[in-house]
Structures are given as C-alpha cells and as structure tokens.
Design an enzyme around this catalytic site. Sequence first.
Site, PDB file in Angstrom:
ATOM      1  N   GLU A   1       0.789  -1.221   0.000  1.00 13.45           N
ATOM      2  CA  GLU A   1       0.000   0.000   0.000  1.00 13.45           C
ATOM      3  C   GLU A   1       0.830   1.284   0.000  1.00 13.45           C
ATOM      4  O   GLU A   1       0.802   2.047   0.984  1.00 13.45           O
ATOM      5  CB  GLU A   1      -0.984  -0.015   1.184  1.00 13.45           C
ATOM      6  CG  GLU A   1      -1.944  -1.185   1.123  1.00 13.45           C
ATOM      7  CD  GLU A   1      -3.112  -1.105   2.108  1.00 13.45           C
ATOM      8  OE1 GLU A   1      -3.061  -0.286   3.038  1.00 13.45           O
ATOM      9  OE2 GLU A   1      -4.079  -1.867   1.918  1.00 13.45           O
TER      10      GLU A   1
ATOM     11  N   GLU B   1      -5.091  -8.159  -0.876  1.00  7.87           N
ATOM     12  CA  GLU B   1      -5.854  -8.027   0.378  1.00  7.87           C
ATOM     13  C   GLU B   1      -7.308  -7.729   0.062  1.00  7.87           C
ATOM     14  O   GLU B   1      -7.599  -6.906  -0.814  1.00  7.87           O
ATOM     15  CB  GLU B   1      -5.340  -6.855   1.237  1.00  7.87           C
ATOM     16  CG  GLU B   1      -4.009  -7.070   1.896  1.00  7.87           C
ATOM     17  CD  GLU B   1      -3.630  -5.930   2.858  1.00  7.87           C
ATOM     18  OE1 GLU B   1      -4.521  -5.146   3.260  1.00  7.87           O
ATOM     19  OE2 GLU B   1      -2.443  -5.829   3.182  1.00  7.87           O
TER      20      GLU B   1
HETATM   21  C1  GLC Z   1      -3.553  -2.638   5.297  1.00  3.98           C
HETATM   22  C2  GLC Z   1      -2.870  -2.146   6.500  1.00  3.98           C
HETATM   23  C3  GLC Z   1      -3.194  -3.065   7.646  1.00  3.98           C
HETATM   24  C4  GLC Z   1      -4.677  -3.081   7.871  1.00  3.98           C
HETATM   25  C5  GLC Z   1      -5.373  -3.548   6.618  1.00  3.98           C
HETATM   26  C6  GLC Z   1      -6.864  -3.414   6.767  1.00  3.98           C
HETATM   27  O1  GLC Z   1      -2.883  -3.785   4.924  1.00  3.98           O
HETATM   28  O2  GLC Z   1      -1.496  -2.096   6.261  1.00  3.98           O
HETATM   29  O3  GLC Z   1      -2.547  -2.638   8.796  1.00  3.98           O
HETATM   30  O4  GLC Z   1      -5.003  -3.937   8.934  1.00  3.98           O
HETATM   31  O5  GLC Z   1      -4.954  -2.803   5.504  1.00  3.98           O
HETATM   32  O6  GLC Z   1      -7.204  -2.099   7.094  1.00  3.98           O
END
Ligand code: GLC
Length: 339
Positions: free
Chosen positions: A160, A279
């Site tokens: 990110e 993610e």
């Molecule tokens: C990103 C952040 C992480 C967070 C996730 C969800 O990866 O780096 O810390 O928990 O997003 O918000």
Amino acid sequence: MRKQLTSLALWIAASCIFLTGQNTEAASPEEFNQKMAVGVNLGNCLEAPNEGDWGLKIEPEYLKLIADAGFKHVRVPIRWSAHALKEAPYTVEVKFFERVDEVVKEALNNKLLVVLNMHHYGEFEVAPDAQQTRFKAIWHQIAEHFSKASKDVAFEIYNEPCKEITDERWNKLYPEVLQDIRKSNPDRVVVVGTVKYDNVHKLESLQVPDSDRHIIVTVHYYEPFHFTHQGAEWAGAESAKWLGITWKGTDVEKSSVDADFDIAAKWGKDHNRPVYLGEFGAYSKADIDSRARWTRYVREAAVQSGLSAAYWEFGSGFGVYDPQGKKWREPLLHALVGK
Ligand code: GLC
C-alpha cells in the site's frame, strides 16, 4: 572424521533443500498467479513492531491448517524496518531473517506459495526521499538473503504505497529497487502495487518496465470502506458511526464491485500483466452474514476476472480462523474456499 564429513554433507544437503525448497524452476508470472489461486494473509504478526505485539504469532501448525483448508498461498506482511539499523549500513538483524526463514520453510513444507512483502515502514511513507537509501539497502539484503530460495517465494516491494509516495516518486523508485533485486534474483516473481493504498483506480498511472517479464501487479479491495472498516479503531473515530452497515448483495452493491474488478481485469489484459488481489476483507465488527456474503462475492469477482486473491487476514480482527477457539470461522472459510 568420516562421521564428521558425513554429517557435514547431510547438513549441506538439508540446507540446500531448505534454500531451494521444492522448486528451482521459475514459473512465468501468469503460472505463478494461477497457482496462487486463493490464499490468506498472515496479518498482524510479523508486521507488528515485534511479532506477538498485536496478539498473534505464526505457529507452525497454522501453515498446515491453511494448506489443508484449501488455500494455495500465504502473503506474509513484514515490518523489516523495525529490525534494521537506522544508520548505514542498515543491517537487518540475523535473528529476524532466521524467523522469516522458519515461516517460509513451514509454508513451503505445506506446498504453499509465499509472498514476502515490506509492510508498515511508516517513516518511508511520510519521507520517501529521505528514507530511500535505507529502503533500498534493506531490499538489497532481503534479495541477497533469499536469492537461492525456492521459486515458490515471491517478493512484494511495498504494501500500500501511500501518503508522500506519489505516482511520480513510486514510478521512479520501485524500478530502481527492482533492478537491484534482479542482480541476485533474475527471474523471481516480484509483486508491485499502485499508489493510494494499492488502489485499483491508480492502475492507470503505474508504469511497469516492459523488459521485466517476472512481475505481478497487485491491488487491494475494501469497498465499500464504511462497511468493511466499520468500528476499525485505526480508521479513525468516524468509523464508530459506520457500525451496523450491512452488505446484502443487492444488484447495486454487486455492480459496484463488478465495475472495480472490470477495471483490474481490463488493465491486466491491456498491459499483458497478471493481477493479484493481495488483500480484501471485512472487519469483525460487521455482522458475520454480511461479511461472508461480501467475502464470497469479492472472491468470486476476483477469480472470474482472472485475479489471484489473498484474504486479509488469518487470525486477528478480520480472522477467518479463531486462534483462541482453535477453529475456522466456517461462514468466512466457505466464502473463501467453498464451492
Ligand atoms: C492494510 C494495513 C493493515 C490493515 C489492513 C486493513 O494492509 O497495512 O494494517 O489492517 O490494511 O485495514
């Protein structure tokens, strides 16, 4: 003497097996992405200031559980910057490398592909120019350390990119890091993301070096943010007001997800690059039915668009697994690996 030599030979053989793992053949990034399929982030462990600070440590049995459940890879978020000297030569602690080695070994033993990233280098996010020498020096060490590792291990340059890491800075800096990685890892898969937190709408401004054919491009997905991050303490006081927001899977909700995945799929096709959803997840403060519906829908959208995907995350606030109860959260697990 002979006995000593035999043990030395055995030790060397064992080390080679670890270093090279099962796989010394570099897959094309397209094959690698396909093999990654659906995986899970080992979040809140090695990217905490110290492993355990955020309540979870990676236990060897987790990798077996993850593989047995049907996940094909793990993404390992890592806060290298907390374990490297602040001044030149920015040496990474040997003990920390050893700990990451253990995790990689356990994942490979369970036939999981591995994505090792760099996560939460906060000083770099706010002062990328001032920190870039250190950023590059840390990556140089990571690259050398894993140069002989199994080709089932990929690197991800930064999680990110955000704040002061603008398009301009990122498009200049990451290819320099990549070039240095290539000296020790000529054909390892390297994952690179977009600015504004791996934003799908920023794919258009990402410049990928034409000559490098071992790259996977990554985006993250947490939309609608007020649903996925309701009550998330790190999302600010406002997030308490979002509590109770549901995701029903209405046509309007679905088409908004579809539109974003169409962008990712089209970009990948137009640029001839595999794309990885590194993610996606909804925090535990949302209701479990909405979370499961959203998780399934996003996973399916990703897979149908040809993306690999990793759920955020294994056993913490978004957890698909409950480490205290030692059991999977079934609705989420089915949403991720079910039919
Ligand atoms: C990103 C952040 C992480 C967070 C996730 C969800 O990866 O780096 O810390 O928990 O997003 O918000």
